[in-house]
Design a protein around this motif. Structure first.
Motif, PDB file in Angstrom:
ATOM      1  N   MET A  89      49.085  57.142  33.679  1.00  0.00           N
ATOM      2  CA  MET A  89      48.928  58.062  32.548  1.00  0.00           C
ATOM      3  C   MET A  89      48.207  57.410  31.370  1.00  0.00           C
ATOM      4  SD  MET A  89      49.813  61.150  33.062  1.00  0.00           S
ATOM      5  CE  MET A  89      49.844  61.764  31.380  1.00  0.00           C
ATOM      6  N   ALA A  90      48.516  56.156  31.108  1.00  0.00           N
ATOM      7  CA  ALA A  90      47.931  55.473  29.940  1.00  0.00           C
ATOM      8  C   ALA A  90      46.401  55.508  29.941  1.00  0.00           C
ATOM      9  CB  ALA A  90      48.465  54.045  29.824  1.00  0.00           C
ATOM     10  N   PRO A  91      45.735  55.173  31.054  1.00  0.00           N
ATOM     11  CA  PRO A  91      44.266  55.259  31.047  1.00  0.00           C
ATOM     12  C   PRO A  91      43.749  56.691  30.866  1.00  0.00           C
ATOM     13  CG  PRO A  91      45.012  53.962  32.919  1.00  0.00           C
ATOM     14  CD  PRO A  91      46.227  54.562  32.284  1.00  0.00           C
ATOM     15  N   CYS A  92      44.484  57.665  31.420  1.00  0.00           N
ATOM     16  CA  CYS A  92      44.076  59.063  31.242  1.00  0.00           C
ATOM     17  C   CYS A  92      44.167  59.453  29.764  1.00  0.00           C
ATOM     18  CB  CYS A  92      44.955  59.990  32.073  1.00  0.00           C
ATOM     19  SG  CYS A  92      44.777  59.790  33.851  1.00  0.00           S
ATOM     20  N   LEU A  93      45.257  59.055  29.125  1.00  0.00           N
ATOM     21  CA  LEU A  93      45.423  59.362  27.702  1.00  0.00           C
ATOM     22  C   LEU A  93      44.389  58.625  26.862  1.00  0.00           C
ATOM     23  CD1 LEU A  93      49.305  59.312  27.606  1.00  0.00           C
ATOM     24  CD2 LEU A  93      47.855  61.309  27.162  1.00  0.00           C
ATOM     25  N   ILE A 151      42.493  64.950  38.321  1.00  0.00           N
ATOM     26  CA  ILE A 151      42.350  64.400  39.676  1.00  0.00           C
ATOM     27  C   ILE A 151      43.690  63.842  40.151  1.00  0.00           C
ATOM     28  CG2 ILE A 151      41.279  62.544  41.038  1.00  0.00           C
ATOM     29  CD1 ILE A 151      38.716  63.057  39.282  1.00  0.00           C
ATOM     30  N   ILE A 152      44.329  63.032  39.292  1.00  0.00           N
ATOM     31  CA  ILE A 152      45.637  62.465  39.650  1.00  0.00           C
ATOM     32  C   ILE A 152      46.659  63.582  39.842  1.00  0.00           C
ATOM     33  CG2 ILE A 152      47.546  61.035  38.807  1.00  0.00           C
ATOM     34  CD1 ILE A 152      45.345  59.331  37.375  1.00  0.00           C
ATOM     35  N   ARG A 153      46.627  64.558  38.969  1.00  0.00           N
ATOM     36  CA  ARG A 153      47.550  65.702  39.051  1.00  0.00           C
ATOM     37  C   ARG A 153      47.384  66.440  40.382  1.00  0.00           C
ATOM     38  NH1 ARG A 153      47.009  71.235  37.715  1.00  0.00           N
ATOM     39  NH2 ARG A 153      48.935  72.175  36.962  1.00  0.00           N
ATOM     40  N   THR A 154      46.139  66.636  40.793  1.00  0.00           N
ATOM     41  CA  THR A 154      45.869  67.321  42.054  1.00  0.00           C
ATOM     42  C   THR A 154      46.478  66.564  43.235  1.00  0.00           C
ATOM     43  OG1 THR A 154      43.834  68.296  41.196  1.00  0.00           O
ATOM     44  CG2 THR A 154      44.027  68.148  43.593  1.00  0.00           C
ATOM     45  N   LYS A 188      57.225  67.118  34.572  1.00  0.00           N
ATOM     46  CA  LYS A 188      57.616  67.526  35.931  1.00  0.00           C
ATOM     47  C   LYS A 188      56.867  66.734  37.012  1.00  0.00           C
ATOM     48  CE  LYS A 188      54.450  71.395  36.311  1.00  0.00           C
ATOM     49  NZ  LYS A 188      54.235  72.788  36.234  1.00  0.00           N
ATOM     50  N   LEU A 189      55.659  66.293  36.712  1.00  0.00           N
ATOM     51  CA  LEU A 189      54.880  65.564  37.717  1.00  0.00           C
ATOM     52  C   LEU A 189      55.385  64.142  37.929  1.00  0.00           C
ATOM     53  CD1 LEU A 189      51.290  66.650  36.628  1.00  0.00           C
ATOM     54  CD2 LEU A 189      52.502  67.392  38.682  1.00  0.00           C
ATOM     55  N   GLN A 190      55.872  63.514  36.867  1.00  0.00           N
ATOM     56  CA  GLN A 190      56.379  62.136  36.932  1.00  0.00           C
ATOM     57  C   GLN A 190      55.316  61.137  37.412  1.00  0.00           C
ATOM     58  OE1 GLN A 190      59.677  61.220  35.846  1.00  0.00           O
ATOM     59  NE2 GLN A 190      59.337  63.238  34.955  1.00  0.00           N
ATOM     60  N   ILE A 191      54.105  61.270  36.888  1.00  0.00           N
ATOM     61  CA  ILE A 191      53.047  60.291  37.169  1.00  0.00           C
ATOM     62  C   ILE A 191      53.413  59.030  36.398  1.00  0.00           C
ATOM     63  CG2 ILE A 191      50.589  59.754  36.890  1.00  0.00           C
ATOM     64  CD1 ILE A 191      50.129  62.871  36.939  1.00  0.00           C
ATOM     65  N   HIS A 192      53.320  57.889  37.052  1.00  0.00           N
ATOM     66  CA  HIS A 192      53.705  56.626  36.423  1.00  0.00           C
ATOM     67  C   HIS A 192      52.855  56.372  35.168  1.00  0.00           C
ATOM     68  CE1 HIS A 192      54.610  52.393  35.847  1.00  0.00           C
ATOM     69  NE2 HIS A 192      55.670  52.584  36.632  1.00  0.00           N
ATOM     70  N   GLN A 193      53.489  55.762  34.182  1.00  0.00           N
ATOM     71  CA  GLN A 193      52.821  55.496  32.899  1.00  0.00           C
ATOM     72  C   GLN A 193      51.598  54.597  33.066  1.00  0.00           C
ATOM     73  OE1 GLN A 193      53.321  57.228  30.348  1.00  0.00           O
ATOM     74  NE2 GLN A 193      52.053  56.121  28.895  1.00  0.00           N
ATOM     75  N   GLY A 229      38.861  61.673  30.203  1.00  0.00           N
ATOM     76  CA  GLY A 229      40.293  61.415  30.388  1.00  0.00           C
ATOM     77  C   GLY A 229      40.990  62.610  30.993  1.00  0.00           C
ATOM     78  N   PHE A 230      40.615  63.796  30.550  1.00  0.00           N
ATOM     79  CA  PHE A 230      41.180  65.025  31.107  1.00  0.00           C
ATOM     80  C   PHE A 230      40.843  65.143  32.591  1.00  0.00           C
ATOM     81  CE2 PHE A 230      40.443  69.587  32.038  1.00  0.00           C
ATOM     82  CZ  PHE A 230      41.770  70.016  31.994  1.00  0.00           C
ATOM     83  N   LEU A 231      39.603  64.861  32.939  1.00  0.00           N
ATOM     84  CA  LEU A 231      39.174  64.907  34.345  1.00  0.00           C
ATOM     85  C   LEU A 231      39.985  63.929  35.189  1.00  0.00           C
ATOM     86  CD1 LEU A 231      37.233  65.867  36.576  1.00  0.00           C
ATOM     87  CD2 LEU A 231      35.638  64.090  35.812  1.00  0.00           C
ATOM     88  N   ALA A 232      40.158  62.706  34.692  1.00  0.00           N
ATOM     89  CA  ALA A 232      40.945  61.710  35.430  1.00  0.00           C
ATOM     90  C   ALA A 232      42.369  62.208  35.649  1.00  0.00           C
ATOM     91  CB  ALA A 232      40.946  60.383  34.670  1.00  0.00           C
ATOM     92  N   PHE A 233      42.966  62.782  34.601  1.00  0.00           N
ATOM     93  CA  PHE A 233      44.319  63.319  34.734  1.00  0.00           C
ATOM     94  C   PHE A 233      44.367  64.437  35.771  1.00  0.00           C
ATOM     95  CE2 PHE A 233      47.439  66.587  33.617  1.00  0.00           C
ATOM     96  CZ  PHE A 233      48.610  65.855  33.799  1.00  0.00           C
TER      97      PHE A 233
END
Length: 140
Positions: free
Chosen positions: A111-115, A131-134, A103-108, A125-129
């Motif tokens: 997402m790749a560095p977060c994963l 932050i971007i999600r926020t 649903k967020l549609q964050i560009h890959q 990685g979770f923290l980075a995600f």
């Protein structure tokens, strides 16, 4: 099988899942593995076997102090169980991140560095995600 062999198998079944999640997150096969939690379920079975073996040798785990936890990691089966625990839960976090991203549609590219960060360093990685999600949720 020896704990060393199981350690290798656990890594061998986890690594391809991370590669799929990072490089082909929307591929039908990747989505199937994510939706049905195939690899985390397999890892959970391995964990159950080896935590049970560790408890047979050393009794119930004591998580009440750092010294007690350090003592747990002197028994091979407990160390293997602990490692499989990390593999399974980091993988589940990565899968959750991809589910959120439907649903967020964050560009890959983001997402790749977060994963990868979750794969290698778990909470970073979770923290980075998060932050971007926020930031993404604030834009919506």
């Amino acid at each position: 099988m020896t704990p060393t062999e199981v350690f290798s198998i656990a890594g061998m079944i986890t690594m391809p899942m991370w590669i799929l999640m990072i490089l082909l997150p929307k591929w039908k096969a990747t989505r199937f593995l994510i939706d049905f939690k195939v690899i985390p379920l397999a890892l959970s079975i391995i964990y159950a076997v080896y935590i049970f073996k560790a408890m047979q040798i050393g009794g119930a785990p004591d998580f009440g102090s750092l010294a007690s936890v350090m003592a747990l990691f002197t028994e091979e089966n407990a160390v293997l169980a602990g490692w499989v625990h990390y593999l399974a839960f980091d993988l589940l976090v990565g899968m959750w991140m991809l589910d959120q991203n439907k649903k967020l549609q964050i560009h890959q590219i983001l997402m790749a560095p977060c994963l990868f960060g979750t794969f290698m360093f778990g909470p970073i990685g979770f923290l980075a995600f998060m932050i971007i999600r926020t930031f993404k949720l604030k834009k919506s």
